[in-house]
Design an enzyme around this catalytic site. Structure first.
Site, short mmCIF file in Angstrom:
data_model
loop_
_atom_site.label_atom_id
_atom_site.label_comp_id
_atom_site.label_asym_id
_atom_site.label_seq_id
_atom_site.Cartn_x
_atom_site.Cartn_y
_atom_site.Cartn_z
N HIS A 22 -39.41 17.48 -74.57
CA HIS A 22 -38.99 18.13 -75.81
C HIS A 22 -37.84 17.33 -76.44
CE1 HIS A 22 -38.69 22.14 -78.03
NE2 HIS A 22 -37.73 21.40 -78.56
N HIS B 104 -34.56 16.18 -77.47
CA HIS B 104 -33.23 16.70 -77.15
C HIS B 104 -32.33 15.56 -76.73
CE1 HIS B 104 -34.66 16.14 -73.03
NE2 HIS B 104 -33.42 16.34 -72.61
N GLN C 294 -28.05 15.05 -74.87
CA GLN C 294 -27.03 15.72 -74.06
C GLN C 294 -25.65 15.31 -74.54
OE1 GLN C 294 -27.78 16.01 -69.71
NE2 GLN C 294 -29.58 14.73 -70.09
#
Length: 360
Positions: A196, A198, A200
């Site tokens: 997915h 994304h 961090q």
């Protein structure tokens, strides 16, 4: 933290961004960001964190800290689309990390964090210097959709993402982080465990050695912005006051940086033109990589902003490290490079810049 209604702030583009904070069942924070006010009730349950038992150990020969977090060994690995933990939680569907049916961008504390605000000092082996693995680890979900990337997201979504990064810099610096680093790992070859879209954010309780050296170089007078006008052959694309370029000292075969021709310390300091140009170039670099190799290029991207939000003469860059040296050939971190930290570069930066310029 308690649940709260949405608060609004103005992004450098002049648009209103809403921020809604939510306390997950296990106490971790979840924040929804959007151009529209996030609404709706959360699901009554959510996934639970895996613990905060990390520690820091000092390497006496390298002079560097490392994070030890055994609980990360069991983190989620390449789940099916039906079990995507970064998707919205749908009525009757499986639990996810975002317990709302609709969102634009979501940020939550990592379930498998290596740094944690409530970490304490652990007892280590005899003669080993130990440190507290305090700080924070957050996951930034770029979109509710299970596929896509920075190159396929539209400009509005990329601008929202940059607004989110700037917001998190403010919060994490205020919370005491010495160095904050948003980053994205893209592609199986990089070791991605969740497909997915994304990224961090790590909020370190110390300044890592690489960034400490960069801060010293800038403090000692290295002026990247002043050099850019003389590196015309290395620039692959310009946008407003920023450009994407292959550094003449690149260590990865198709390494690309984004930087301003006028220095800023971090994305929070962009004016409107710089903010919009930066969001555009994030997508443009990604699209050029994929066009060059004819596939989704495995890439590591990191935002390199001033430690603590302020460091003398520090110049913000975003750095892309592509793990391909050809469409079917990986750039491995070889033994000599790992052991000596001296890279052997297979593709000349001049040649890399030329083919990336011509990739689209």
């Amino acid at each position: 933290m308690t649940n709260s209604s949405a608060q609004a702030f103005t992004s450098p583009s002049g648009r209103t961004v809403f921020r809604r904070k939510h306390a997950k069942a296990d106490g971790r924070r979840l924040i929804l960001f959007g151009y529209s006010e996030p609404t709706g009730a959360p699901a009554p349950e959510s996934l639970e964190g895996a613990g905060a038992g990390a520690e820091l150990r000092w390497h006496p020969l390298l002079g560097e800290w490392s994070i030890y977090a055994a609980h990360r060994q069991n983190r989620t690995f390449m789940p099916s689309a039906a079990e995507d933990p970064l998707a919205p939680t749908r009525p009757g569907g499986p639990l996810t990390e975002v317990e709302f049916a609709n969102f634009e961008v979501a940020v939550f504390q990592n379930r498998f964090a290596g740094l944690h605000p409530e970490a304490d000092l652990k007892e280590g082996p005899h003669g080993v210097r130990m440190g507290v693995a305090s700080g924070d680890c957050e996951v930034v979900v770029f979109s509710p959709d299970s596929d896509g990337n920075l190159g396929t997201l539209d400009q509005d979504r990329r601008q929202l993402l940059v607004s989110v990064w700037a917001d998190r810099y403010d919060h994490l610096h205020d919370a005491g982080a010495r160095f904050v680093m948003p980053f994205e790992s893209r592609g199986r070859e990089v070791g991605v465990t969740l497909p997915h879209p994304h990224g961090q954010i790590y909020a370190f309780p110390f300044v890592p050695e690489t960034q400490a050296r960069a801060a010293k170089a800038f403090a000692d007078g290295f002026d990247l912005a002043a050099l850019l006008p003389s590196w015309d052959d290395y620039i692959i694309e310009r946008a407003g006051p920023l450009c994407a370029f292959v550094p003449p000292f690149a260590r990865y075969p198709y390494e690309v940086w984004i930087a301003g021709r006028q220095a800023v310390q971090g994305p929070w300091a962009f004016d409107r033109e710089g903010f919009e140009a930066y969001a555009y170039l994030l997508g443009a670099v990604t699209r050029r990589y994929d066009a060059l190799f004819g596939r989704e290029a495995p890439t590591m991207m990191s935002l390199q902003a001033a430690p603590g939000g302020q460091a003398s003469n520090f110049q913000f860059t975003t750095q892309f490290y592509c793990l391909l040296r050809a469409p079917d050939r990986l750039k491995y971190f070889a033994t000599v490079e790992h052991a000596s930290r001296v890279f052997t570069v297979d593709v000349m930066p001049e040649a890399a810049a030329k083919v990336l310029r011509e990739a689209i």
